[in-house]
Design an enzyme around this catalytic site. Structure first.
Site, PDB file in Angstrom:
ATOM      1  N   HIS A 124       0.691  -1.201   0.175  1.00  0.00           N
ATOM      2  CA  HIS A 124      -0.224   0.090   0.011  1.00  0.00           C
ATOM      3  C   HIS A 124       0.920   1.338  -0.010  1.00  0.00           C
ATOM      4  O   HIS A 124       0.662   2.363  -0.907  1.00  0.00           O
ATOM      5  CB  HIS A 124      -0.771  -0.093   1.117  1.00  0.00           C
ATOM      6  CG  HIS A 124      -1.807   1.212   1.453  1.00  0.00           C
ATOM      7  ND1 HIS A 124      -3.069   1.403   0.957  1.00  0.00           N
ATOM      8  CD2 HIS A 124      -1.573   2.501   1.902  1.00  0.00           C
ATOM      9  CE1 HIS A 124      -3.330   2.677   1.329  1.00  0.00           C
ATOM     10  NE2 HIS A 124      -2.572   3.264   1.830  1.00  0.00           N
ATOM     11  N   GLU A 125       1.876   1.375   0.689  1.00  0.00           N
ATOM     12  CA  GLU A 125       2.586   2.443   0.858  1.00  0.00           C
ATOM     13  C   GLU A 125       3.411   2.583  -0.315  1.00  0.00           C
ATOM     14  O   GLU A 125       3.761   3.810  -0.682  1.00  0.00           O
ATOM     15  CB  GLU A 125       3.649   2.247   2.292  1.00  0.00           C
ATOM     16  CG  GLU A 125       2.756   2.245   3.610  1.00  0.00           C
ATOM     17  CD  GLU A 125       1.941   3.413   3.752  1.00  0.00           C
ATOM     18  OE1 GLU A 125       2.066   4.645   3.230  1.00  0.00           O
ATOM     19  OE2 GLU A 125       0.813   3.231   4.377  1.00  0.00           O
ATOM     20  N   HIS A 128       1.583   4.313  -3.081  1.00  0.00           N
ATOM     21  CA  HIS A 128       1.675   5.855  -2.715  1.00  0.00           C
ATOM     22  C   HIS A 128       3.018   6.375  -3.668  1.00  0.00           C
ATOM     23  O   HIS A 128       2.841   7.399  -4.488  1.00  0.00           O
ATOM     24  CB  HIS A 128       1.788   6.382  -1.289  1.00  0.00           C
ATOM     25  CG  HIS A 128       0.283   6.080  -0.529  1.00  0.00           C
ATOM     26  ND1 HIS A 128      -0.828   6.495  -1.050  1.00  0.00           N
ATOM     27  CD2 HIS A 128       0.045   5.741   0.652  1.00  0.00           C
ATOM     28  CE1 HIS A 128      -1.758   6.195  -0.214  1.00  0.00           C
ATOM     29  NE2 HIS A 128      -1.281   6.034   0.869  1.00  0.00           N
ATOM     30  N   ASP A 134      -4.906   7.187  -1.564  1.00  0.00           N
ATOM     31  CA  ASP A 134      -5.910   6.546  -0.606  1.00  0.00           C
ATOM     32  C   ASP A 134      -7.152   6.672  -1.541  1.00  0.00           C
ATOM     33  O   ASP A 134      -7.388   7.565  -1.851  1.00  0.00           O
ATOM     34  CB  ASP A 134      -5.918   7.025   0.534  1.00  0.00           C
ATOM     35  CG  ASP A 134      -4.630   6.831   1.403  1.00  0.00           C
ATOM     36  OD1 ASP A 134      -4.211   5.669   1.378  1.00  0.00           O
ATOM     37  OD2 ASP A 134      -4.128   7.718   1.962  1.00  0.00           O
TER      38      ASP A 134
HETATM   39 ZN   LIG Z   1      -2.428   5.415   1.979  1.00  0.00          ZN
END
Ligand SMILES: [Zn+2]
Length: 187
Positions: A124-125, A128, A134
């Site tokens: 997830h990170e 980014h 998000d």
């Molecule tokens: Zn996030």
């Protein structure tokens, strides 16, 4: 008889060539993907998360072909810095490109202590870093739904939309995004 045999051999050879050609094309395609944008990451401050960060990077390497995440060779300047800390996970929003600097993932133990999937946090990170914002709230099948996917969500993979967005970010030259560099905090 002889001619027919020769012809038969020729047809058989053509058949072999016909079978071999797509494999050759597939190999060429795979080789092209090695010309993808390569972003290196420095995990020297990732503490106990070195392995899950590598797994998170592998998730992206498995799903996209226009960008690759590779562990930086020791002593080289990395594009992405991974830092373990005791807060909530955070990351700077990309898409980042080689040599730019500023791409950082803070792998926060708060989410680990709350029971979230370790590799999902990493992928997830890194999402980014690759330019994905998000998408909260969202379902577990969405990687960028993050914590709103639920504490029991163990999906570490981006969905088709998220894959397509990253492929688009790295499809051509360097692109800039309006909120690039913004620090996104999970909580
Ligand atoms: Zn996030």
């Amino acid at each position: 008889m002889f001619r027919r045999t020769v012809l038969g051999v020729a047809v058989a050879l053509l058949g072999l060539v016909g079978v071999a050609a797509p494999q050759a094309a597939a190999t060429t395609e795979a080789q092209v993907s090695t010309a993808a944008v390569v972003l290196t990451y420095d995990d020297s401050q990732a503490a106990e998360f070195v392995d899950v960060v590598a797994a998170g990077a592998e998730v992206w390497n498995t799903h996209v072909s226009n960008v690759r995440l590779e562990k930086a060779e020791p002593g080289t300047e990395a594009d992405i810095t991974i830092i373990a800390n005791d807060g909530w996970p955070q990351a700077t929003l990309g898409p980042f490109f080689p040599g730019e600097g500023g791409a950082t993932v803070w792998y926060g133990r708060q989410a680990v202590n709350d029971g979230y999937n370790l590799v999902r946090i990493a992928s997830h990170e890194l999402g980014h870093i690759l330019g994905l914002p998000d998408v909260k709230p969202g379902p577990c099948e969405s990687l960028m739904s993050g914590s709103t996917g639920g504490v029991d969500c163990d999906n570490v993979n981006p969905n088709a939309e998220e894959i397509a967005a990253v492929e688009a970010n790295y499809a051509g030259g360097r692109i800039s995004a309006p909120h690039k560099g913004t620090v996104l905090v999970e909580r």
